[in-house]
Scaffold this active site. Structure first.
Site, mmCIF file in Angstrom:
data_model
loop_
_atom_site.group_PDB
_atom_site.id
_atom_site.type_symbol
_atom_site.label_atom_id
_atom_site.label_comp_id
_atom_site.label_asym_id
_atom_site.label_seq_id
_atom_site.Cartn_x
_atom_site.Cartn_y
_atom_site.Cartn_z
ATOM 1 N N LYS A 147 0.823 -1.194 0.000
ATOM 2 C CA LYS A 147 0.000 0.000 0.000
ATOM 3 C C LYS A 147 0.859 1.247 0.000
ATOM 4 O O LYS A 147 0.418 2.304 -0.424
ATOM 5 C CB LYS A 147 -0.863 0.030 1.263
ATOM 6 C CG LYS A 147 -1.882 -1.036 1.391
ATOM 7 C CD LYS A 147 -2.616 -0.823 2.737
ATOM 8 C CE LYS A 147 -3.563 -1.934 3.035
ATOM 9 N NZ LYS A 147 -4.096 -1.781 4.417
ATOM 10 N N GLU A 182 7.668 1.571 -6.435
ATOM 11 C CA GLU A 182 7.794 1.206 -5.017
ATOM 12 C C GLU A 182 8.094 2.459 -4.198
ATOM 13 O O GLU A 182 8.691 3.413 -4.714
ATOM 14 C CB GLU A 182 8.928 0.166 -4.898
ATOM 15 C CG GLU A 182 9.363 -0.225 -3.516
ATOM 16 C CD GLU A 182 8.322 -0.974 -2.718
ATOM 17 O OE1 GLU A 182 7.266 -0.371 -2.429
ATOM 18 O OE2 GLU A 182 8.547 -2.141 -2.362
ATOM 19 N N ASP A 183 7.662 2.476 -2.943
ATOM 20 C CA ASP A 183 7.918 3.661 -2.121
ATOM 21 C C ASP A 183 9.337 3.693 -1.579
ATOM 22 O O ASP A 183 10.001 4.718 -1.604
ATOM 23 C CB ASP A 183 6.901 3.745 -0.969
ATOM 24 C CG ASP A 183 6.780 2.442 -0.186
ATOM 25 O OD1 ASP A 183 7.418 1.432 -0.568
ATOM 26 O OD2 ASP A 183 6.047 2.420 0.811
ATOM 27 N N ILE A 196 13.126 1.289 -0.810
ATOM 28 C CA ILE A 196 13.960 0.089 -0.805
ATOM 29 C C ILE A 196 14.807 0.171 0.454
ATOM 30 O O ILE A 196 15.532 1.146 0.657
ATOM 31 C CB ILE A 196 14.900 0.034 -2.045
ATOM 32 C CG1 ILE A 196 14.110 0.109 -3.359
ATOM 33 C CG2 ILE A 196 15.800 -1.196 -1.984
ATOM 34 C CD1 ILE A 196 13.337 -1.114 -3.735
ATOM 35 N N ASP A 197 14.702 -0.842 1.297
ATOM 36 C CA ASP A 197 15.478 -0.886 2.538
ATOM 37 C C ASP A 197 16.578 -1.938 2.356
ATOM 38 O O ASP A 197 17.625 -1.646 1.797
ATOM 39 C CB ASP A 197 14.512 -1.199 3.688
ATOM 40 C CG ASP A 197 15.158 -1.161 5.062
ATOM 41 O OD1 ASP A 197 16.369 -0.944 5.141
ATOM 42 O OD2 ASP A 197 14.440 -1.348 6.066
ATOM 43 N N THR A 198 16.338 -3.172 2.736
ATOM 44 C CA THR A 198 17.336 -4.213 2.467
ATOM 45 C C THR A 198 17.355 -4.568 0.976
ATOM 46 O O THR A 198 18.343 -5.097 0.467
ATOM 47 C CB THR A 198 17.025 -5.507 3.240
ATOM 48 O OG1 THR A 198 15.775 -6.033 2.770
ATOM 49 C CG2 THR A 198 16.935 -5.259 4.735
ATOM 50 N N GLY A 199 16.256 -4.321 0.290
ATOM 51 C CA GLY A 199 16.137 -4.663 -1.129
ATOM 52 C C GLY A 199 15.553 -6.052 -1.354
ATOM 53 O O GLY A 199 15.267 -6.438 -2.486
ATOM 54 N N LYS A 256 17.133 3.478 1.065
ATOM 55 C CA LYS A 256 17.739 3.649 2.388
ATOM 56 C C LYS A 256 19.197 3.212 2.358
ATOM 57 O O LYS A 256 19.514 2.166 1.801
ATOM 58 C CB LYS A 256 16.963 2.803 3.399
ATOM 59 C CG LYS A 256 17.017 3.343 4.789
ATOM 60 C CD LYS A 256 16.264 2.464 5.755
ATOM 61 C CE LYS A 256 14.823 2.880 5.924
ATOM 62 N NZ LYS A 256 14.181 2.174 7.061
ATOM 63 N N PHE A 274 13.676 4.971 10.375
ATOM 64 C CA PHE A 274 12.354 4.528 9.928
ATOM 65 C C PHE A 274 11.518 5.756 9.600
ATOM 66 O O PHE A 274 11.273 6.598 10.456
ATOM 67 C CB PHE A 274 11.668 3.656 10.979
ATOM 68 C CG PHE A 274 10.521 2.881 10.401
ATOM 69 C CD1 PHE A 274 10.744 1.712 9.688
ATOM 70 C CD2 PHE A 274 9.218 3.346 10.519
ATOM 71 C CE1 PHE A 274 9.690 1.004 9.119
ATOM 72 C CE2 PHE A 274 8.163 2.642 9.956
ATOM 73 C CZ PHE A 274 8.403 1.472 9.255
ATOM 74 N N VAL A 275 11.102 5.878 8.340
ATOM 75 C CA VAL A 275 10.364 7.063 7.911
ATOM 76 C C VAL A 275 8.883 6.745 7.689
ATOM 77 O O VAL A 275 8.521 5.618 7.345
ATOM 78 C CB VAL A 275 10.968 7.683 6.629
ATOM 79 C CG1 VAL A 275 12.314 8.314 6.909
ATOM 80 C CG2 VAL A 275 11.072 6.668 5.498
ATOM 81 N N ASP A 327 3.712 3.931 5.985
ATOM 82 C CA ASP A 327 3.028 3.714 7.262
ATOM 83 C C ASP A 327 3.925 3.110 8.324
ATOM 84 O O ASP A 327 5.009 2.604 8.034
ATOM 85 C CB ASP A 327 1.834 2.781 7.061
ATOM 86 C CG ASP A 327 2.289 1.336 6.869
ATOM 87 O OD1 ASP A 327 3.148 1.095 5.993
ATOM 88 O OD2 ASP A 327 1.824 0.453 7.613
ATOM 89 N N ARG A 335 -0.317 7.283 7.233
ATOM 90 C CA ARG A 335 -0.505 7.398 5.784
ATOM 91 C C ARG A 335 -1.123 8.752 5.438
ATOM 92 O O ARG A 335 -1.053 9.207 4.312
ATOM 93 C CB ARG A 335 -1.398 6.268 5.268
ATOM 94 C CG ARG A 335 -0.749 4.887 5.369
ATOM 95 C CD ARG A 335 -1.463 3.895 4.472
ATOM 96 N NE ARG A 335 -1.204 2.519 4.851
ATOM 97 C CZ ARG A 335 -0.169 1.804 4.411
ATOM 98 N NH1 ARG A 335 0.714 2.349 3.602
ATOM 99 N NH2 ARG A 335 -0.019 0.556 4.780
#
Ligand code: 5GP
Length: 219
Positions: A69, A135-136, A138-141, A167, A188-189, A195, A201
């Site tokens: 989401k 995608e909103d 990418i953290d670890t990917g 990130k 963490f954003v 969310d 959101r």
């Protein structure tokens, strides 16, 4: 040179005080700072739309896939800008829109489990199509790598990925999308549809959550 270059907001100065922006009252105590104000987000998305359209070849509609989401706000704004962009030949890129629900997070930790909502029958429709995955963050990917593996099995003609945020984290698997809006620090954003357990959101700016917010909305 237009792809794989982004705005780096990992420096200290991208830590705006909450009092300088309009923040919904119900989130006032739950945030540490504003990382990227909504206006800057919008201006950057306009440029991403321009780059994506400039790189688009071929006549068939581009299938723009929203990763739900979190990605819905970025997707909506990106598509709006793309509709206004014309190619070098003076035409618009025909777009068709798809939605994929992917879930991998609980609290602020990646669970390692990636659930994808489309059935094999639905994914089979991607065969021979040109895809743009939206995608909103990418953290670890790992979420994107798994999603791409799954999609590629259904033989699309091409797959490009855009992520608003990338990130900078030591946990990264090394995956980098084709079009990135901003590289952000390892925090963490929330906001702009991102969310924390379904909260935030309805916040326009991309902000850093604080410990009060994490505790208040933990599951
Ligand atoms: P990855 O598999 O790259 O570690 O995680 C990607 C997914 O985790 C994103 O689609 C997003 O849903 C979630 N995620 C990662 N970092 C953050 C963050 O800082 N804030 C929010 N709200 N979600 C995040």
């Amino acid at each position: 040179a237009s792809t794989n270059s982004w705005i780096d907001v990992t420096a200290e100065k991208f830590n705006y005080s909450l009092e300088h922006f309009v923040i919904p009252k119900h989130y006032e105590n739950d945030l540490q700072s504003v990382m990227i104000p909504n206006g800057l987000v919008m201006d950057r998305i306009e440029k991403l739309a321009r780059m994506i359209v400039d790189d688009t070849r071929g006549q068939q509609p581009l299938v723009v896939c929203c990763v739900l989401k979190g990605g819905h706000q970025f997707f909506a704004d990106l598509v709006n800008f793309m509709k206004k962009c014309v190619t070098k030949q003076g035409s618009n890129v025909p777009l068709s829109l798809e939605f994929i629900k992917v879930k991998s997070y609980e609290n602020d930790q990646s669970t390692g489990n990636v659930k994808i909502s489309l059935t094999d029958e639905e994914l089979a429709e991607f065969k021979g199509r040109d895809l743009l995955i939206v995608e909103d963050i990418i953290d670890t990917g790992r979420t994107m790598v798994r999603l791409l593996d799954r999609l590629k099995a259904f033989e699309p003609a091409s797959v490009r990925v855009t992520s608003l945020l990338l990130k900078k984290t030591p946990l990264s698997c090394g995956y980098i999308p084709d079009y990135v809006g901003f590289a952000i620090p390892d925090a963490f954003v929330v906001g702009y549809a991102l969310d924390y357990n379904e909260h935030f959101r309805d916040l326009d700016h991309i902000c850093v959550i604080n410990d009060t917010g994490k505790a208040k909305y933990a599951v």
